[in-house]
Scaffold this active site. Structure first.
Site, PDB file in Angstrom:
ATOM      1  N   SER A 246       0.785   3.493  -6.414  1.00  8.51           N
ATOM      2  CA  SER A 246       0.106   3.822  -5.161  1.00  8.51           C
ATOM      3  C   SER A 246      -0.280   5.295  -5.132  1.00  8.51           C
ATOM      4  O   SER A 246       0.581   6.167  -5.336  1.00  8.51           O
ATOM      5  CB  SER A 246       1.053   3.506  -4.000  1.00  8.51           C
ATOM      6  OG  SER A 246       0.484   3.922  -2.788  1.00  8.51           O
TER       7      SER A 246
ATOM      8  N   CYS B 213       8.678   3.237   6.612  1.00  7.22           N
ATOM      9  CA  CYS B 213       8.420   2.073   7.470  1.00  7.22           C
ATOM     10  C   CYS B 213       9.480   1.941   8.558  1.00  7.22           C
ATOM     11  O   CYS B 213       9.246   1.337   9.586  1.00  7.22           O
ATOM     12  CB  CYS B 213       8.401   0.791   6.649  1.00  7.22           C
ATOM     13  SG  CYS B 213       7.668   0.981   5.043  1.00  7.22           S
TER      14      CYS B 213
HETATM   15  N1  PLP Z   1       7.109   0.303  -3.043  1.00 11.81           N
HETATM   16  C1  PLP Z   1       7.837   1.410  -2.859  1.00 11.81           C
HETATM   17  C2  PLP Z   1       9.049   1.633  -3.712  1.00 11.81           C
HETATM   18  C3  PLP Z   1       7.489   2.331  -1.869  1.00 11.81           C
HETATM   19  O1  PLP Z   1       8.238   3.419  -1.679  1.00 11.81           O
HETATM   20  C4  PLP Z   1       6.331   2.074  -1.081  1.00 11.81           C
HETATM   21  C5  PLP Z   1       5.962   3.000   0.002  1.00 11.81           C
HETATM   22  O2  PLP Z   1       6.779   3.681   0.567  1.00 11.81           O
HETATM   23  C6  PLP Z   1       5.594   0.911  -1.332  1.00 11.81           C
HETATM   24  C7  PLP Z   1       6.003   0.055  -2.323  1.00 11.81           C
HETATM   25  C8  PLP Z   1       4.367   0.612  -0.549  1.00 11.81           C
HETATM   26  O3  PLP Z   1       3.291   1.392  -0.975  1.00 11.81           O
HETATM   27  P1  PLP Z   1       2.018   1.646  -0.039  1.00 11.81           P
HETATM   28  O4  PLP Z   1       2.453   2.581   1.032  1.00 11.81           O
HETATM   29  O5  PLP Z   1       0.998   2.223  -0.933  1.00 11.81           O
HETATM   30  O6  PLP Z   1       1.603   0.308   0.483  1.00 11.81           O
END
Ligand code: PLP
Length: 387
Positions: free
Chosen positions: A200, A326
């Site tokens: 990401s 989140c």
């Molecule tokens: N996976 C992990 C380990 C993350 O820390 C995050 C975001 O905090 C995500 C997935 C989700 O990514 P995105 O914010 O780009 O949707």
């Protein structure tokens, strides 16, 4: 105005100058739709394909193994759903871990509704999973293993190469969520041997809302998103050209400077950890050794809720978090700490300070000066309310 200190880089990072400069022409000058056949379209298409090559190169992949997405969440969803659908006939058992991001955990929950059985491995107290532990959970009907490369809440870096080798010994597809790892630890998909990897852009000084899925295996032939047929007909929707160009510039810059940046932030991180652990009743969470270079995470006795500390830090101009963007305002214990065996009371006091190479020693000194005082003050206030 007082300068603010931003130390929540695991939640998101500022876009680098280079990434921003690379993106800007694609908003106005080269704004064409990459599917169009005239020159505007072809310029945008070229930028997309150049970016695909750059993103692939940064992780040791070929350009045709890179699929653009809207970020880490979508990449995780696509990987899990795709392998599930592809391998359905061979079985419906998936192995993952109890410390994955919700982008994986919630997706797996949805798959349970469709008849999948999920085993979530419980890590040790540092957040580690071993290859032996993984092998012990593999069944004849296991079709997919998804284990993150680095944890967002506790910073633990997991032994992906060994875990992937264990999966492949049994011919099982291996996906890793590398959202927190890309440009922070060296990654080569060939030497790790992973089949799928999620990343990401906003976690490595690229823009938000753009990411990529690496897959060396065919993704499910039915489209993940139906429409105009972009991304080899699998993920429709006009591509976020400027975002993708920004992601490519950021990952190129991040991998190029990985060694110097990580050496620099590791020193700051260790200074921060050393000082914070001098606070009575403060504990480091996650692996003390195998952890992300800029990641420091703690729990504190007698604090009750981390939102108190985070608000007090914010008032002092310091932006940190509890562990996951989140659930930043939640008073719930992060599921990651519960999975590590922390009881609810202490897990609720989680504080995450995640650094980038933009942070300075002066900023760390200011945190080191403020944090012990704030914790002392907070404990005092809590004691007054609950003597
Ligand atoms: N996976 C992990 C380990 C993350 O820390 C995050 C975001 O905090 C995500 C997935 C989700 O990514 P995105 O914010 O780009 O949707």
């Amino acid at each position: 105005m007082r300068e603010r200190i931003y130390v929540d880089n695991a939640a998101s990072t500022p876009v680098s100058e280079k990434a921003l400069a690379a993106m800007l022409p694609y908003f106005r000058e080269y704004f064409g739709n990459p599917s169009a056949i005239y020159s505007y379209g072809q310029e945008a298409k070229k930028a997309l394909e150049d970016s695909r090559r750059v993103v692939g190169k940064a992780i040791g992949a070929l350009n045709n193994e890179i699929y653009f997405t809207s970020g880490g969440t979508e990449s995780d969803n696509w990987a899990l759903h795709s392998v599930g659908a592809l391998k359905n006939k061979n079985g419906k058992h998936i192995i993952s871990t109890a410390i994955e991001h919700n982008a994986v955990l919630r997706t797996l929950e949805k798959m349970v509704d469709r008849g999948y059985e999920i085993t979530l491995l419980k890590p040790d107290g540092n957040g580690q999973i071993t290859a032996e532990q993984l092998e012990g959970a593999i069944r004849n009907d296991t079709v997919l293993i998804s284990i993150m490369m680095a944890n967002n809440v506790i910073g633990t870096v997991l032994p992906i190469k060994a875990l992937c080798a264990a999966a492949h010994k049994h011919n099982i597809i291996f996906h890793t969520d590398a959202v927190q790892a890309v440009t922070h630890i060296p990654i080569n998909v060939r030497s790790l041997s992973v089949d799928l990897l999620s990343l990401s852009a906003h976690k490595f000084h690229g823009p938000k809302g753009v990411g990529a899925l690496f897959s060396k295996i065919p993704l499910m032939p039915t489209p993940y998103i139906t429409g105009g047929g972009q991304e080899k007909g699998l993920r429709s929707g006009t591509e976020n050209v400027a975002g993708i160009v920004g992601m490519a510039a950021a990952i190129e810059e991040g991998t190029e400077h990985l060694t110097s940046h990580t050496q620099y932030i590791r020193v700051l991180r260790d200074k921060l950890i050393e000082n914070t652990l001098k606070i009575p009743g403060a504990y480091l969470t996650g692996d003390p050794i195998n952890r992300l270079p800029g990641h420091a995470s703690f729990v504190f006795e007698g604090i009750k809720y981390s939102v108190y500390v985070i608000n007090m830090l914010n008032e002092a101009g310091i932006c940190a978090s509890s562990g996951s963007a989140c659930s930043a305002s939640s008073t719930e214990a992060p599921h990651v700490l519960s999975a590590l065996g922390y009881d609810k009371e202490i897990a609720r006091s989680a504080l995450r300070i995640s650094l980038s190479h933009y942070n300075t020693e002066k900023e760390i000194d200011r945190i080191n000066e403020k944090l012990p005082r704030l914790i002392r003050e907070l404990r005092h206030r809590i004691e007054k309310i609950n003597p």
